[in-house]
Design a protein around this motif. Structure first.
Motif, short mmCIF file in Angstrom:
data_model
loop_
_atom_site.label_atom_id
_atom_site.label_comp_id
_atom_site.label_asym_id
_atom_site.label_seq_id
_atom_site.Cartn_x
_atom_site.Cartn_y
_atom_site.Cartn_z
N PHE A 1 0.84 -1.35 -0.08
CA PHE A 1 0.13 -0.02 -0.05
C PHE A 1 0.87 1.30 0.21
CE2 PHE A 1 -3.23 2.97 1.30
CZ PHE A 1 -4.37 2.32 0.86
N GLY A 2 0.80 2.12 -1.08
CA GLY A 2 1.74 3.02 -1.20
C GLY A 2 3.05 2.83 -1.34
N ASP A 3 3.96 3.21 -0.42
CA ASP A 3 5.41 2.73 -0.61
C ASP A 3 5.88 1.81 0.29
OD1 ASP A 3 5.87 4.84 -2.44
OD2 ASP A 3 6.14 6.57 -0.91
N GLY A 4 4.74 0.95 1.03
CA GLY A 4 5.10 0.07 2.24
C GLY A 4 4.05 -0.90 1.92
N ASN A 5 4.40 -2.08 2.92
CA ASN A 5 3.66 -3.18 3.00
C ASN A 5 3.14 -3.03 4.49
OD1 ASN A 5 4.19 -4.48 0.60
ND2 ASN A 5 5.93 -5.28 1.33
N TYR A 6 1.87 -3.27 4.77
CA TYR A 6 1.14 -3.03 5.90
C TYR A 6 0.31 -4.45 6.17
CZ TYR A 6 2.60 1.65 5.14
OH TYR A 6 3.55 2.71 5.09
N LYS A 7 0.09 -4.72 7.55
CA LYS A 7 -0.67 -5.74 8.05
C LYS A 7 -2.02 -5.33 8.14
CE LYS A 7 1.48 -6.41 11.88
NZ LYS A 7 2.02 -7.18 12.98
N PHE A 8 -2.80 -6.17 7.49
CA PHE A 8 -4.29 -5.90 7.57
C PHE A 8 -5.16 -7.22 8.21
CE2 PHE A 8 -3.47 -3.02 4.39
CZ PHE A 8 -4.62 -2.05 4.22
N TYR A 9 -6.18 -6.82 9.06
CA TYR A 9 -6.88 -7.89 9.70
C TYR A 9 -8.54 -7.41 9.30
CZ TYR A 9 -3.09 -9.19 12.71
OH TYR A 9 -1.91 -9.70 13.01
N ARG A 10 -9.03 -8.50 9.22
CA ARG A 10 -10.49 -8.30 8.87
C ARG A 10 -11.36 -8.86 10.16
NH1 ARG A 10 -14.30 -11.90 4.69
NH2 ARG A 10 -16.06 -10.60 4.67
N HIS A 11 -12.24 -7.92 10.38
CA HIS A 11 -13.38 -8.25 11.54
C HIS A 11 -14.65 -8.39 10.84
CE1 HIS A 11 -9.50 -7.02 13.74
NE2 HIS A 11 -9.49 -5.99 13.16
N VAL A 12 -15.41 -9.33 11.11
CA VAL A 12 -16.67 -9.70 10.56
C VAL A 12 -17.84 -9.50 11.56
CG1 VAL A 12 -18.01 -11.25 9.32
CG2 VAL A 12 -15.57 -11.00 8.66
N PHE A 13 -18.65 -8.67 11.37
CA PHE A 13 -19.71 -8.52 12.40
C PHE A 13 -21.06 -8.93 11.47
CE2 PHE A 13 -16.39 -6.03 14.12
CZ PHE A 13 -16.36 -6.05 15.34
N LYS A 14 -22.25 -8.84 12.35
CA LYS A 14 -23.17 -9.26 11.71
C LYS A 14 -23.61 -8.42 10.16
CE LYS A 14 -28.50 -9.84 12.22
NZ LYS A 14 -29.24 -9.19 12.86
N ASP A 15 -23.90 -7.17 10.36
CA ASP A 15 -24.14 -6.35 9.03
C ASP A 15 -23.05 -5.58 8.72
OD1 ASP A 15 -26.71 -6.92 9.15
OD2 ASP A 15 -27.42 -5.57 10.62
N PHE A 16 -21.80 -5.81 9.18
CA PHE A 16 -20.61 -5.08 8.56
C PHE A 16 -19.25 -5.90 8.78
CE2 PHE A 16 -21.53 -3.70 13.00
CZ PHE A 16 -20.24 -3.65 13.45
N ASP A 17 -18.58 -5.37 7.89
CA ASP A 17 -17.04 -5.95 8.40
C ASP A 17 -16.13 -4.63 8.46
OD1 ASP A 17 -18.29 -8.31 7.44
OD2 ASP A 17 -16.83 -8.16 5.58
N LEU A 18 -15.14 -4.78 9.33
CA LEU A 18 -14.28 -3.69 9.35
C LEU A 18 -12.94 -4.37 9.29
CD1 LEU A 18 -15.28 -2.01 12.84
CD2 LEU A 18 -15.37 -1.05 10.57
N TYR A 19 -11.90 -3.49 8.56
CA TYR A 19 -10.66 -3.86 8.31
C TYR A 19 -9.55 -3.05 9.05
CZ TYR A 19 -11.97 -6.96 4.37
OH TYR A 19 -12.61 -7.95 3.65
N SER A 20 -8.90 -3.50 9.90
CA SER A 20 -7.99 -2.75 10.79
C SER A 20 -6.42 -2.98 10.05
CB SER A 20 -7.83 -3.24 12.00
OG SER A 20 -7.35 -4.47 12.17
#
Length: 182
Positions: A73-92
């Motif tokens: 992502f951009g000029d680097g590599n970054y760690k992504f996590y997926r958090h799944v909830f009933k009506d939505f997902d969030l990525y940190s």
């Protein structure tokens, strides 16, 4: 009716007409910072907000929390996590930790995906809303096709809101950062 009354009524009608155009134009203004905040389970969540155990607990029980991977992502590599909830997902993600003087293991909300009708944007669009409603509130946007899906997207700086459209209705909504290499 006197001539003065006719003039006053004409001016009031013109003022009302101009006000209605201003209101319509205001509804279609470009994206602002509040457009990147949603309320999920009575908790405001913003793109770029620090991700924490406290925030996660306030959103209710997630059905899955998994490591997506280290993503360029951009000029680097970054760690992504997926958090799944009933009506939505969030990525940190630990996006920009290195350039923002944060700890390597500090995370921010990097993507919000709305899938249920109870989750909506700051302007009130939710899955199930009509495509016409999206364009009334956000303007015509940029239409794209990706993997057989139709999308209407809007961007402000490096933040984007995209509406997946199926049969004239919003199917899902993504609020995310845009990779500046694209």
């Amino acid at each position: 009716m006197t001539q003065l009354n006719k003039i006053m009524i004409g001016r009031l009608s013109l003022a009302a007409l101009l006000l209605s155009f201003a209101t319509l134009a205001g509804a279609q203004q470009g994206l602002e910072e509040p457009d990147f905040t949603v309320t999920l389970n009575q908790q405001p969540v913003s793109l770029g907000q620090p991700w924490s155990d406290k925030l996660q607990a306030s959103l209710g029980k997630s059905s899955d929390d998994s490591f997506v991977g280290e993503v360029p992502f951009g000029d680097g590599n970054y760690k992504f996590y997926r958090h799944v909830f009933k009506d939505f997902d969030l990525y940190s993600a630990n996006l920009w930790w290195d350039s923002q003087s944060r700890d390597f293991d500090s995370y921010i909300v990097a993507q919000i995906t709305l899938r249920g009708a109870t989750s909506h944007t700051a302007r009130g669009i939710a899955p199930g809303s009509s495509e016409d409603n999206v364009t009334e509130l956000y303007g015509p946007g940029e239409k794209e096709s990706s993997d057989g899906a139709e999308w209407i997207g809007y961007q402000r700086d490096n933040k984007r809101i995209s509406f997946e459209i199926v049969k004239g209705k919003v199917n899902s909504i993504n609020i995310n950062y845009v990779d500046d290499r694209q």
